[in-house]
Design a protein around this motif. Structure first.
Motif, mmCIF file in Angstrom:
data_model
loop_
_atom_site.group_PDB
_atom_site.id
_atom_site.type_symbol
_atom_site.label_atom_id
_atom_site.label_comp_id
_atom_site.label_asym_id
_atom_site.label_seq_id
_atom_site.Cartn_x
_atom_site.Cartn_y
_atom_site.Cartn_z
ATOM 1 N N HIS A 118 1.311 -1.229 -0.134
ATOM 2 C CA HIS A 118 -0.065 0.187 0.008
ATOM 3 C C HIS A 118 1.251 1.294 0.089
ATOM 4 N N THR A 119 2.300 1.143 0.912
ATOM 5 C CA THR A 119 2.541 2.768 1.267
ATOM 6 C C THR A 119 4.156 2.051 0.398
ATOM 7 N N PRO A 120 5.003 2.742 -0.196
ATOM 8 C CA PRO A 120 6.334 1.558 -0.903
ATOM 9 C C PRO A 120 7.089 2.270 0.927
ATOM 10 N N THR A 121 7.764 1.351 1.060
ATOM 11 C CA THR A 121 9.127 1.567 2.320
ATOM 12 C C THR A 121 10.085 2.932 2.043
ATOM 13 N N SER A 122 10.247 3.739 0.792
ATOM 14 C CA SER A 122 10.960 4.736 0.884
ATOM 15 C C SER A 122 10.053 5.743 1.639
ATOM 16 N N GLY A 123 9.224 5.894 1.876
ATOM 17 C CA GLY A 123 8.442 6.926 2.551
ATOM 18 C C GLY A 123 8.947 7.595 3.798
ATOM 19 N N ILE A 124 10.106 6.041 4.985
ATOM 20 C CA ILE A 124 10.808 6.676 6.620
ATOM 21 C C ILE A 124 10.719 7.588 6.685
ATOM 22 N N PRO A 125 11.106 8.164 7.854
ATOM 23 C CA PRO A 125 9.666 8.171 8.723
ATOM 24 C C PRO A 125 8.427 8.600 8.625
ATOM 25 N N ASN A 126 8.205 9.018 8.014
ATOM 26 C CA ASN A 126 7.142 9.463 6.940
ATOM 27 C C ASN A 126 6.080 8.953 6.457
ATOM 28 N N GLY A 127 5.742 7.848 7.037
ATOM 29 C CA GLY A 127 4.665 6.543 6.612
ATOM 30 C C GLY A 127 6.189 5.437 6.127
ATOM 31 N N GLY A 128 5.602 4.141 5.328
ATOM 32 C CA GLY A 128 5.842 3.138 4.946
ATOM 33 C C GLY A 128 6.357 2.352 5.741
ATOM 34 N N PHE A 129 6.198 2.153 6.950
ATOM 35 C CA PHE A 129 6.377 1.094 7.962
ATOM 36 C C PHE A 129 5.333 -0.449 7.742
ATOM 37 N N ILE A 130 4.487 0.145 7.053
ATOM 38 C CA ILE A 130 3.357 -0.970 6.890
ATOM 39 C C ILE A 130 4.071 -2.449 6.278
ATOM 40 N N ALA A 131 4.599 -2.620 5.457
ATOM 41 C CA ALA A 131 5.300 -3.229 4.820
ATOM 42 C C ALA A 131 6.030 -4.213 5.556
ATOM 43 N N TYR A 132 6.974 -3.332 6.559
ATOM 44 C CA TYR A 132 7.717 -4.508 7.780
ATOM 45 C C TYR A 132 6.417 -4.671 9.026
ATOM 46 N N VAL A 133 6.599 -4.646 9.164
ATOM 47 C CA VAL A 133 5.109 -4.046 10.072
ATOM 48 C C VAL A 133 4.647 -5.922 10.277
ATOM 49 N N LEU A 134 3.827 -5.809 8.845
ATOM 50 C CA LEU A 134 3.206 -7.029 8.354
ATOM 51 C C LEU A 134 3.396 -7.492 7.817
ATOM 52 N N GLY A 135 4.870 -7.407 7.375
ATOM 53 C CA GLY A 135 5.432 -8.735 7.201
ATOM 54 C C GLY A 135 5.837 -9.445 7.890
ATOM 55 N N PHE A 136 6.382 -8.962 8.794
ATOM 56 C CA PHE A 136 6.508 -9.486 9.957
ATOM 57 C C PHE A 136 5.428 -10.889 10.557
ATOM 58 N N CYS A 137 4.427 -9.228 10.627
ATOM 59 C CA CYS A 137 3.623 -10.602 11.214
ATOM 60 C C CYS A 137 2.945 -11.691 10.482
ATOM 61 N N ILE A 138 2.843 -11.507 9.398
ATOM 62 C CA ILE A 138 2.890 -12.493 8.774
ATOM 63 C C ILE A 138 3.701 -14.048 8.199
ATOM 64 N N ILE A 139 4.721 -13.260 8.753
ATOM 65 C CA ILE A 139 5.905 -14.393 9.080
ATOM 66 C C ILE A 139 5.695 -15.039 10.095
ATOM 67 N N LEU A 140 5.758 -14.491 11.033
ATOM 68 C CA LEU A 140 5.654 -15.155 12.428
ATOM 69 C C LEU A 140 4.507 -15.401 12.964
ATOM 70 N N TYR A 141 3.536 -15.868 12.055
ATOM 71 C CA TYR A 141 2.310 -16.198 12.195
ATOM 72 C C TYR A 141 2.004 -17.690 11.939
ATOM 73 N N PHE A 142 3.496 -17.635 10.784
ATOM 74 C CA PHE A 142 3.534 -18.893 10.133
ATOM 75 C C PHE A 142 4.442 -19.528 10.094
ATOM 76 N N LEU A 143 5.087 -19.342 10.937
ATOM 77 C CA LEU A 143 6.243 -19.905 12.068
ATOM 78 C C LEU A 143 5.572 -21.248 13.037
ATOM 79 N N ASP A 144 4.298 -19.915 13.616
ATOM 80 C CA ASP A 144 4.164 -20.302 14.543
ATOM 81 C C ASP A 144 3.260 -21.097 14.558
#
Length: 752
Positions: A276-302
């Protein structure tokens, strides 16, 4: 030794303490001597019964409004730590969005958000930020307001999007529950998951709406299908209702299997949000890819860990078919037992019914076989109907079981006094709590059930706590076993619906005021204690190496650990020998018992030597003789357990328990089968009280006020209500009771 004892009177205008004149008092005052029988409030014997006053209606109305207001505020601040995090995230992006460039997005010269290097980009509604186009142009106040709302709504979702995944990481939560970090976790992860899901379900619409309003005002609506933000947002907004609304609003209309299948679209939701948002926008947005990416991996491993290491096949599972459902008994592995020693729930898959369906069920232990876990499947849904149809008779089949996992009922150990409320099959987690804590807590049970077969089935497995009220409200039409209807102990079957606004405060009042102690309804325990006391005295008679003081301490400890006052038992057994001075008149409110004027220990041990030794050698002493003496005692005595403990200087519980193990074995064997003990011949004839916690007596407001006036921090904090069932009506009623009397409420429900 001087003991001040309060005595009931029959004076008009006062409520007697529902005296149990056939037995001594249980420990019920201050200074708890055993967690099982603790009653933290000092007894108030005489409580005025006030007749309804002229302004009683207005008082009740005010109380209702007050409770409603408190419930609203409580709901508002629920998960307040999460809400504070959401607010901080929203403030963060608001500050960064409207800060001057380069940290923020606002052009210092124009005070708007535009691409200062390209008018063409501004006209298209985008600006170039670190090599990527961002659709965040806002050229007037209206557009700035729309951008503020849309970005704040987006960032406020960050904490709840993480929690949606974390609350379903079962292996991780099981691990954390066994660490000190569990003290900082929100116990009811399912309610937290519901809160997070509902917030996302509505917040995405706010986010999309205000983006669209801004683009329409600019004339850039094509950004919806031309920009990466627009396309990913469109995908998310399509799938979000399919994920959330069936679980929120259409539980009755859509089968669970379909709703659960639609729920897996959250993978599409998460992947779409990552783009939804490019990571290049950090720190003014762009965190979503890292946050949900981590959540998907954590949930999958669990999920992989749970599937591989927390799931086992049980080949010899016993199925017992009943009219209302199926009872499943399975012998689990040692690893399963280590993951959860008692209670909790597990997911069950029956491959011979449907290998793709896993359903959650509460577990309860078999008292006879340590590694056996049992599940009751009520015949109430499509899948359970299929199970019931597939099993026409008792059989042995293989099953896959995944778990166990902690449930809100695991918080029962936080309360000395527990009120377990269950509807229907919700009785199963209560069984585990009773088994785990009945030796250390006072457990009261309120069970509403309409299926006669289920009631009789579970009555054979309840192993109830006799220091608590066990009230079973039968709402069915089929006749019950006459033995159940005739119960007249602390276990009662009542043919009506429970009025929780009456039953719960009555239970608390009866126990805290000592006017309705449940254990007094089961005289067999009193008889057992007297037998043990007499046997112990006979043993001591032959032990010349023990001092009288040591013998007295041991006897006091014996009575105390069984929940009785030794002074009262002593009075019963030694009424002929004890030198008791009693001053009583018709209006007398207290009696002083004086045992000499010299040294307390010498005076008491003298009584022990001269009287108890002779009495125990008398061959005519028997249980019937002791019971006859008890029945003749009047009035009922109470005394402060704190004074008793101080005067006799009793040993610690640990020492007591070690010393009493052998003497207690016979009693434990007798109590191990509740169903047998409930049907003892003539048990109800000893009942001499009319304290019925399920009824609303005259002067009920006095009882309510008594409970409300108990100290919230030292008394009511020791009480906890735990509910398991699928009735929204019952849950709402319990919330009101919890708020009105300041008693904690924990709920468990698999009504997903």
């Amino acid at each position: 030794l001087k003991i001040s004892i309060s005595v009931d009177t029959d004076s008009t205008g006062y409520l007697n303490s529902d005296s149990f004149n056939s037995s001594p008092d249980r420990l019920s005052d201050v200074a708890p001597l055993s967690p099982t029988y603790e009653s933290s409030s000092k007894v108030t014997e005489n409580i005025p019964i006030s007749s309804p006053s002229s302004n009683s209606t207005s008082t009740i109305t005010k109380d209702v409004l007050s409770v409603s207001s408190r419930m609203f505020l409580k709901e508002l601040i629920r998960f307040w730590t999460i809400k504070v995090m959401q607010l901080l995230c929203a403030i963060y992006i608001l500050v960064l969005t409207f800060a001057d460039a380069p940290l923020g997005l606002v052009d210092p010269k124009t005070g708007t958000i535009i691409d200062v290097n390209s008018v063409e980009n501004t006209d298209k509604g985008v600006i170039l930020v670190n090599g990527d186009y961002r659709a965040v142009v806002a050229q007037n106040t209206y557009q700035m307001l729309c951008l503020a709302v849309s970005r704040m709504s987006a960032f406020s979702m960050y904490p709840v999007m993480g929690l949606v995944f974390f609350t379903k990481c079962k292996a991780l939560r099981n691990f954390l529950n066994n660490t000190p970090y569990s003290m900082y976790m929100i116990p009811d992860d399912h309610k937290l998951h519901i809160y997070a899901g509902k917030y996302i379900a509505f917040d995405v619409w706010i986010h999309v709406l205000f983006h669209l309003l801004r683009w329409i005002d600019q004339g850039n609506l094509p950004l919806l299908w031309e920009s990466c933000a627009g396309i990913s947002g469109f995908i998310v907004i399509i799938f979000t209702p399919a994920i959330t609304f069936p679980m929120m609003y259409w539980k009755q209309r859509i089968p669970y299997e379909i709703r659960k299948g639609l729920h897996y679209f959250f993978y599409v939701f998460a992947v779409g949000m990552c783009f939804h948002t490019p990571t290049s926008g950090i720190p003014n947005g762009g965190f979503i890819a890292y946050v949900l990416g981590f959540c998907i991996i954590l949930y999958f491993l669990d999920s992989m860990y749970v599937t591989i290491f927390m799931t086992e096949k049980i080949e010899t599972t016993i199925f017992q078919v009943l009219p209302s459902g199926v009872q499943m008994s399975m012998d689990v592995s040692e690893a399963f037992q280590k993951r959860g020693e008692q209670g909790g729930f597990a997911y069950v898959c029956l491959p011979w019914v449907d290998r793709n369906q896993w359903h959650a069920f509460s577990l309860f232990e078999n008292l006879d076989v340590a590694n056996r876990r049992e599940v009751f499947m009520l015949n109430s849904g499509d899948w359970t109907n299929s199970v019931h149809k597939a099993l026409k008779r008792n059989t042995v089949r293989p099953v896959w079981v995944c778990g166990p996992f902690a449930s809100p009922y695991n918080n029962a150990d936080s309360y000395d006094n527990q009120i377990l409320v269950a509807t229907g099959i919700g009785i199963t987690p209560a069984l585990s709590v009773i088994r785990a804590h009945k030796g250390s807590r006072r457990i009261n049970l309120i069970w509403a059930v309409r299926d006669a077969a289920m009631l009789e089935f579970f009555m054979e497995r309840l192993y109830l706590d006799h220091s608590g009220w066990n009230l079973i409200f039968y709402t069915g039409n089929e006749p019950l076993n006459p033995a159940l209807e005739e119960l007249n102990t602390n276990v009662r079957v009542i043919k009506s619906r429970p009025n929780l606004h009456v039953v719960i405060p009555n239970i608390i009042y009866g126990i805290e005021s000592a006017t309705g102690l449940p254990e007094t309804y089961l005289p067999s325990e009193l008889e057992s204690v007297k037998e043990l006391l007499i046997e112990r005295i006979r043993e001591f008679d032959s032990k010349e190496d023990m001092t009288d003081a040591e013998k007295l301490k041991n006897l006091t400890a014996l009575a105390r650990n069984r929940g009785f006052l030794f002074t009262e038992l002593l009075h019963d057994l030694m009424s002929a020998e004890m030198n008791v001075l009693m001053e009583s008149t018709a209006s007398q409110k207290s009696i002083e018992v004086r045992l000499g004027n010299g040294d307390i220990q010498d005076a008491t041990t003298s009584v022990f030597r001269s009287g108890m030794r002779r009495r125990t050698k008398n061959p005519t002493i028997s249980e019937d003789f002791v019971l006859d003496q008890v029945r003749e005692l009047s009035p009922k005595f109470t005394t402060s357990s704190r004074n008793l403990q101080q005067d006799f200087k009793c040993p610690t519980h640990q020492d007591d328990n070690t010393a009493l193990k052998q003497q207690d074995s016979a009693s434990k064997h007798r109590r191990s089968s509740t169903w047998a003990s409930l049907q003892q011949k003539g048990l109800s004839q000893y009942i001499t009280t009319e304290f019925n916690p399920w009824e609303e007596p005259k002067g009920f407001n006095s009882r309510k006020n008594y409970v409300k006036n108990l100290d919230e921090n030292t008394v009511l904090s020791t009480w906890g209500i735990l509910y398991c069932g699928g009735s929204p009506h019952v849950e709402r009623a319990l919330k009101r009771v919890s708020e009105e009397y300041h008693v904690a409420l924990n709920t468990e429900s698999f009504y997903w």
